[in-house]
Design a protein around this motif. Structure first.
Motif, short mmCIF file in Angstrom:
data_model
loop_
_atom_site.label_atom_id
_atom_site.label_comp_id
_atom_site.label_asym_id
_atom_site.label_seq_id
_atom_site.Cartn_x
_atom_site.Cartn_y
_atom_site.Cartn_z
N ASP A 1 -7.26 -2.71 3.63
CA ASP A 1 -5.87 -2.18 4.82
C ASP A 1 -6.37 -2.06 6.25
O ASP A 1 -5.79 -2.56 7.69
N ALA B 1 -7.52 -5.31 7.78
CA ALA B 1 -7.34 -5.94 8.07
C ALA B 1 -5.64 -5.62 9.63
O ALA B 1 -5.09 -6.62 10.60
N ARG B 2 -5.71 -3.33 9.30
CA ARG B 2 -5.01 -3.39 10.92
C ARG B 2 -5.57 -3.71 11.96
O ARG B 2 -5.15 -3.67 12.73
N PRO C 1 -8.64 7.30 15.37
CA PRO C 1 -9.07 7.92 14.92
C PRO C 1 -8.01 8.99 13.76
O PRO C 1 -8.37 9.29 12.36
N LYS D 1 -4.37 -0.78 19.29
CA LYS D 1 -5.40 0.31 19.01
C LYS D 1 -5.89 -0.05 17.92
O LYS D 1 -5.16 0.81 16.95
N SER E 1 2.02 3.24 3.50
CA SER E 1 3.15 2.96 4.60
C SER E 1 4.50 3.30 4.40
O SER E 1 5.05 3.79 4.49
N GLN F 1 -5.46 8.39 11.65
CA GLN F 1 -5.39 7.50 10.01
C GLN F 1 -6.64 7.30 9.71
O GLN F 1 -6.68 7.05 9.19
N MET G 1 0.87 -1.05 0.53
CA MET G 1 0.06 0.25 0.46
C MET G 1 0.94 1.41 -0.14
O MET G 1 1.56 1.70 0.74
N HIS H 1 3.29 9.24 7.38
CA HIS H 1 1.65 9.10 8.00
C HIS H 1 1.03 10.11 7.51
O HIS H 1 1.37 10.99 6.96
N PRO H 2 -1.03 10.53 7.33
CA PRO H 2 -1.61 11.76 7.16
C PRO H 2 -1.37 12.84 8.14
O PRO H 2 -0.89 12.69 9.22
N LYS I 1 -4.55 -6.87 14.34
CA LYS I 1 -3.81 -6.76 14.58
C LYS I 1 -3.40 -5.73 16.02
O LYS I 1 -3.15 -6.75 17.10
N PRO I 2 -3.62 -4.51 15.83
CA PRO I 2 -2.47 -4.37 17.26
C PRO I 2 -3.30 -3.69 18.39
O PRO I 2 -4.71 -4.40 17.75
#
Lengths: 325, 293
Positions: free
Chosen positions: A286, A289-290, A300, A296, A4, A302, A1, A8-9, A293-294
């Motif tokens: 994405d 999927a993300r 918001p 957090k 990454s 991202q 993607m 970061h935005p 896992k993490p």
């Protein structure tokens, strides 16, 4: 993607519209005699001007984004909205830190010397007297005005003024720098110096926006380009492709080939919309999927803002885990 | 795929938060921002002082020159021609305090009503709490009051009639308390004028009329009781903050007397309530000041 690799935005523009009420005599001929009599005394009927229509995009750190379009396409309005100096009629603008705008018309205080203007501007951006001295030294080096920096700013040429303004904006070391046609007025040496500084900001994980009507400038200095036409986002993509299409369109308009130009515009708008949709879908997948896992999930901060339905922007927190991961 | 997601997750947790730009911040953080800009407010007030009178040969001397000329004019009209000073012990002192002290409020209103428009360059270039502009206007006028008050004290002592000499006593220190209350009240006035003047620039022309009404209603030139007999209207006029500022200052500087408790209470109320209400009013318009309509 790409998200990454791009970092970061930093700026999220979400379905932003801005309309102005501007006085215009255009509507006067349709009005009655009373209105026409009033107009003799200075009354002006107002018309609604839609400067931006539902513009959405997300900028990332390390990007330098050229905003291109003809005069009156809403480029400067977009920049003022990102800087927080104007408020959208609809939609929201979010950023990780306060963006700094470098405008063309900011003559600041014409009576004061360049040095005093720089001091005032830096203090306005929230500098403390301790941090000020260092920043002032940077302004003096970057502006490179010599003894002219002690003269009142009203005695400056356009190029000198823009050099000083660029130096003030750059000395504040903004994470997000917005530049409005400022590079066009400088001479060759100051342009190189400014471009160097822009690259520096970009390398320090910052984002640079550059508004211009010149496709060439965008190709030379930007990584990504946003093409606006009458307040609408036509295309948002790699600088070279977008700027090339823009120049091809502009050439057709200039040579009276309006049918070709219109076709390009339609094509690019469709392509831009499709790309935005595809990217939003990909980001949503994405994100989902993300979020499995993490620690957090669904932070918001991202949230991607690609002009699609609000639902697809916001991934589910727990319930989608089983589906996507 | 798993490592890919982990990598993404790291990016996600490291990324700074996005916050809304251009919206009015809550009152608490607004006040904090404003406090952080105190150096800017001072620098901007100095810049205003620099550009204010620099086109004139006498420059900042006009801060004192104008009220003196005003005073002479009013003296000629009201003392020499209309002889309104009959029965007054120290008409010159009465007039001096009235004109010099009132000029603080007049100048503050006049410069704040145009402040947001004349500062448009600054407002459209930088993002900072907009209340910095009216506060810089007030700071500038406050600094201008240093030479004005010094001149007033000197003239009061020099021009006092021999039967009623003006003597400096400890009570003069109380005068600065009154001046402090006037400054607080003016802070409110400046904030009100700045927002009103930004929304309605035409107010500038109307303002001269309003301050003139206020000028005569505050007893700058003659005691209001000389022309108003109705008790209700006397009570109304005597609750006017500027009347109280002038009356209380005259008690101390001319008559070496302490002002009444009623005066202290009403003026203090004005000095607290006005800036608080005005600040909230100005803060609510925060997003409108840099806009081009």
């Amino acid at each position: 993607m790409p998200s990454s690799s791009r970092g970061h935005p930093t700026v999220a523009v979400d379905r932003v519209s801005r309309s102005f009420k501007v006085p215009s005599l255009e509507a006067l001929k349709d009005l009655g005699p009373a209105s026409r009599a009033l107009a003799r005394f200075g009354w002006r009927p107002t018309v609604k001007l839609q400067a931006l229509k539902k513009v959405s995009f997300t900028a990332h750190s390390g990007e330098s984004i050229g905003v291109i379009g003809i005069n009156g396409s809403g480029k400067s309005t977009l920049l003022r909205l990102i800087a927080g100096l104007d408020v959208p009629s609809r939609g929201t603008v979010k950023a990780t830190s306060q963006p700094v705008l470098l405008g063309v018309n900011a003559a600041l205080q014409p009576e004061l010397s360049g040095l005093a203007n720089a001091r005032l501007g830096l203090l306005a951006m929230g500098f403390s007297p301790e941090a000020l001295e260092e920043a002032m030294a940077m302004v003096i080096t970057q502006a490179n005005l010599g003894p002219a920096i002690h003269r009142p700013m009203k005695t400056y040429s356009a190029g000198m003024g823009s050099r000083l303004r660029f130096a003030i904006a750059a000395a504040s070391q903004p994470e997000i720098l917005l530049i409005d046609e400022a590079l066009a007025t400088g001479d060759e040496t100051s342009r190189n110096r400014a471009e160097e500084r822009m690259d520096q900001i970009r390398e320090q994980a910052g984002t640079v926006f550059l508004v211009t009507h010149s496709g060439q400038t965008v190709e030379q200095t930007c990584t990504r380009a946003i093409w606006l036409h009458h307040g609408e986002l036509v295309q948002d993509g790699p600088a070279k492709e977008t700027a090339t299409m823009y120049r091809w369109w502009a050439w057709n308009v200039a040579n009276g080939k309006h049918d070709v130009a219109d076709k390009i515009l339609r094509q690019e708008t469709a392509k831009g919309a499709a790309m935005a949709e595809a990217l939003a879908k990909a980001t949503t997948a994405d994100k989902s999927a993300r979020s499995g896992k993490p620690k957090k999930p669904g932070n918001p901060g991202q949230k991607p803002h690609r002009g699609t339905s609000p639902k697809s922007d916001r991934p589910g927190r727990g319930d989608e885990d089983g589906v996507t991961s | 795929m798993t490592s890919r997601n982990q990598q993404d997750a790291q990016v996600a947790t490291a990324a700074p938060r996005l916050r809304t730009i251009g919206r009015r911040p809550p009152l608490g953080s607004y006040l904090l921002d404003l406090w952080q800009r105190r150096h800017f407010i001072y620098a901007d007030s100095r810049a205003r002082a620099f550009s204010g009178n620099r086109d004139y040969i006498l420059g900042n001397l006009w801060l004192i020159g104008k009220p003196i000329l005003d005073g002479i004019t009013y003296y000629i009209i009201f003392a020499l021609i209309l002889q309104i000073d009959r029965g007054m012990d120290n008409f010159v002192g009465f007039l001096l305090i009235g004109i010099f002290m009132f000029s603080f409020t007049t100048r503050a209103t006049n410069s704040s009503v145009t402040a947001m428009i004349s500062s448009r360059n600054l407002l459209q270039s930088f993002s900072f709490p907009r209340a910095s502009i009216p506060l810089a206007v007030l700071t500038r006028e406050l600094l201008s009051m240093i030479p004005v008050l010094t001149t007033m004290f000197l003239l009061l002592i020099v021009l006092a009639p021999s039967d009623y000499p003006v003597v400096v006593t400890w009570k003069w220190s109380v005068f600065f308390l009154i001046f402090g209350l006037q400054t607080l009240f003016n802070t409110g006035v400046v904030l009100y004028c700045a927002r009103l003047g930004s929304a309605l620039p035409d107010l500038k022309f109307f303002l001269g009329f309003l301050t003139r009404m206020w000028f005569y209603g505050s007893g700058v030139i003659f005691p209001i009781t000389r022309f108003v007999q109705d008790e209700f209207w006397i009570a109304v006029l005597q609750s006017n903050p500027m009347y109280l500022v002038l009356d209380m200052s005259r008690d101390i500087l001319l008559f070496d007397a302490l002002p009444s408790a009623r005066s202290w209470m009403i003026l203090s109320a004005w000095a607290v309530v006005t800036p608080l209400m005005a600040f909230l009013y100005f803060w609510q318009g925060e997003e409108s000041y840099a806009q081009q309509q």
